[in-house]
Design a protein around this motif. Structure first.
Motif, PDB file in Angstrom:
ATOM      1  N   SER A 138       0.354 -15.373   3.999  1.00 58.39           N
ATOM      2  CA  SER A 138      -1.492 -15.336   3.527  1.00 58.39           C
ATOM      3  C   SER A 138      -1.652 -15.540   2.075  1.00 58.39           C
ATOM      4  O   SER A 138      -0.600 -14.904   1.584  1.00 58.39           O
ATOM      5  N   GLY A 140      -3.006 -12.749   0.969  1.00 53.28           N
ATOM      6  CA  GLY A 140      -2.117 -11.431   0.739  1.00 53.28           C
ATOM      7  C   GLY A 140      -1.074 -10.852   0.072  1.00 53.28           C
ATOM      8  O   GLY A 140      -0.241 -10.511  -0.566  1.00 53.28           O
ATOM      9  N   SER A 166      -8.190 -10.649  -1.426  1.00 51.49           N
ATOM     10  CA  SER A 166      -7.467 -10.694  -0.354  1.00 51.49           C
ATOM     11  C   SER A 166      -6.985  -9.201   0.385  1.00 51.49           C
ATOM     12  O   SER A 166      -5.410  -9.886   1.018  1.00 51.49           O
ATOM     13  N   LEU A 167      -5.885  -8.335  -0.703  1.00 51.01           N
ATOM     14  CA  LEU A 167      -5.862  -7.395   0.169  1.00 51.01           C
ATOM     15  C   LEU A 167      -6.514  -6.385   0.837  1.00 51.01           C
ATOM     16  O   LEU A 167      -7.453  -6.019   1.086  1.00 51.01           O
ATOM     17  N   ASP A 168      -5.459  -6.339   2.332  1.00 52.67           N
ATOM     18  CA  ASP A 168      -6.519  -5.231   2.420  1.00 52.67           C
ATOM     19  C   ASP A 168      -6.441  -4.075   2.182  1.00 52.67           C
ATOM     20  O   ASP A 168      -5.501  -3.278   1.362  1.00 52.67           O
ATOM     21  N   PRO A 169      -6.649  -2.959   2.448  1.00 58.07           N
ATOM     22  CA  PRO A 169      -6.927  -1.146   2.234  1.00 58.07           C
ATOM     23  C   PRO A 169      -5.582  -0.250   1.839  1.00 58.07           C
ATOM     24  O   PRO A 169      -4.964   0.280   1.076  1.00 58.07           O
ATOM     25  N   VAL A 170      -4.737  -1.172   2.714  1.00 55.63           N
ATOM     26  CA  VAL A 170      -3.878  -0.158   2.971  1.00 55.63           C
ATOM     27  C   VAL A 170      -2.656  -0.662   1.314  1.00 55.63           C
ATOM     28  O   VAL A 170      -1.830   0.332   1.136  1.00 55.63           O
ATOM     29  N   ASN A 171      -2.847  -1.924   1.705  1.00 55.13           N
ATOM     30  CA  ASN A 171      -1.742  -3.009   1.062  1.00 55.13           C
ATOM     31  C   ASN A 171      -2.625  -2.945  -0.905  1.00 55.13           C
ATOM     32  O   ASN A 171      -1.389  -2.540  -1.878  1.00 55.13           O
ATOM     33  N   THR A 172      -4.094  -2.224  -0.604  1.00 60.48           N
ATOM     34  CA  THR A 172      -4.606  -2.182  -1.734  1.00 60.48           C
ATOM     35  C   THR A 172      -3.637  -1.031  -2.855  1.00 60.48           C
ATOM     36  O   THR A 172      -3.435  -0.413  -3.512  1.00 60.48           O
TER      37      THR A 172
END
Length: 251
Positions: A138, A140, A166-172
């Motif tokens: 993906s 992200g 394109s990053l979800d909150p955890v990976n941000t």
């Protein structure tokens, strides 16, 4: 003040009679978290691409870690890492192969390349997908591998274009923590964004860019001024638009 990046009088046109970058001057303090903010089409990416040595300016000069980028960008590129909005990666390599290839191209021996790749894959939570081809990632995931590629040779300056899209909150949060660790170890982080709450939360200093020019530059609190948020200050600087009372009345 020691500077990690300096840009003096950068100009760039793409032949349509207008300047995409129109006399850009920047001085990024070493060890800082520095934001380049502006609306879409403001010239942020073009400025960054001239600074990192992949786009030759029509006029002006840039330096990275004290090394002039043009006319020969090779030495400057050794000192920086670059993550594009949509990183250019080898689609038929796996994530691990991409990292090890990048490390070997930077002159590392195979053992050190393997060690650093393992560390980065673990921190970025990509151990389960390290054997998948990048073509199947993906956006992200591509951004996380792109960041790992940019970090694997331990640069002194890290330049990122819209890194948190394109990053979800955890990976941000993981990426932010990794960038803060890089900075704590003496690195400088420069990133462009049009998401003002990210800039306000992370950056020490910010420059607001519009129409290829720097409109205002300074500490985040100085640029925000009396506005309630940096976003409001940004809109006031670059110009905003409210919907008229009769517009879209059919909604």
């Amino acid at each position: 003040m020691t500077t990690a990046i300096e840009a003096t009088g950068l100009y760039k046109s793409f032949g349509d009679g207008t300047w995409a970058v129109d006399g850009m001057n920047l001085a990024v303090p070493a060890g800082s978290f520095y934001g380049i903010a502006g609306p879409n089409g403001a010239g942020k990416t073009t400025t960054l691409r001239m600074i990192i040595g992949v786009l030759r300016p029509d006029h002006g000069q840039a330096s990275v870690d004290g090394v002039e980028v043009w006319p020969d960008p090779r030495e400057a590129k050794r000192r920086l890492g670059w993550v594009a909005d949509n990183p250019a990666l080898f689609e038929r390599l796996s994530g691990r192969e991409m990292l090890e290839y990048a490390a070997l191209m930077r002159g590392m021996d195979a053992q050190e390349a393997d060690r650093r790749a393992t560390d980065l894959l673990h921190v970025l939570d990509m151990e389960d997908s390290q054997s998948k081809m990048i073509a199947d990632y993906s956006l992200g995931m591509r951004k996380r591998i792109g960041l790992a590629v940019a970090l694997i040779h331990r640069p002194r300056v890290l330049v990122l274009d819209e890194p948190f899209g394109s990053l979800d909150p955890v990976n941000t949060q993981v990426m932010e923590d990794l960038l803060q660790r890089f900075r704590a170890n003496g690195g400088t982080v420069v990133f462009s964004s049009h998401v003002m709450d990210v800039v306000e939360r992370l950056c020490d200093r910010v420059v607001v860019v519009a129409d290829g020019r720097a409109r205002v530059e300074g500490a985040v609190a100085e640029v925000r001024g009396q506005a309630p948020t940096l976003q409001q200050a940004f809109v006031d600087l670059v110009g905003g638009r409210d919907l008229g009372e009769g517009e879209l009345s059919w909604l």
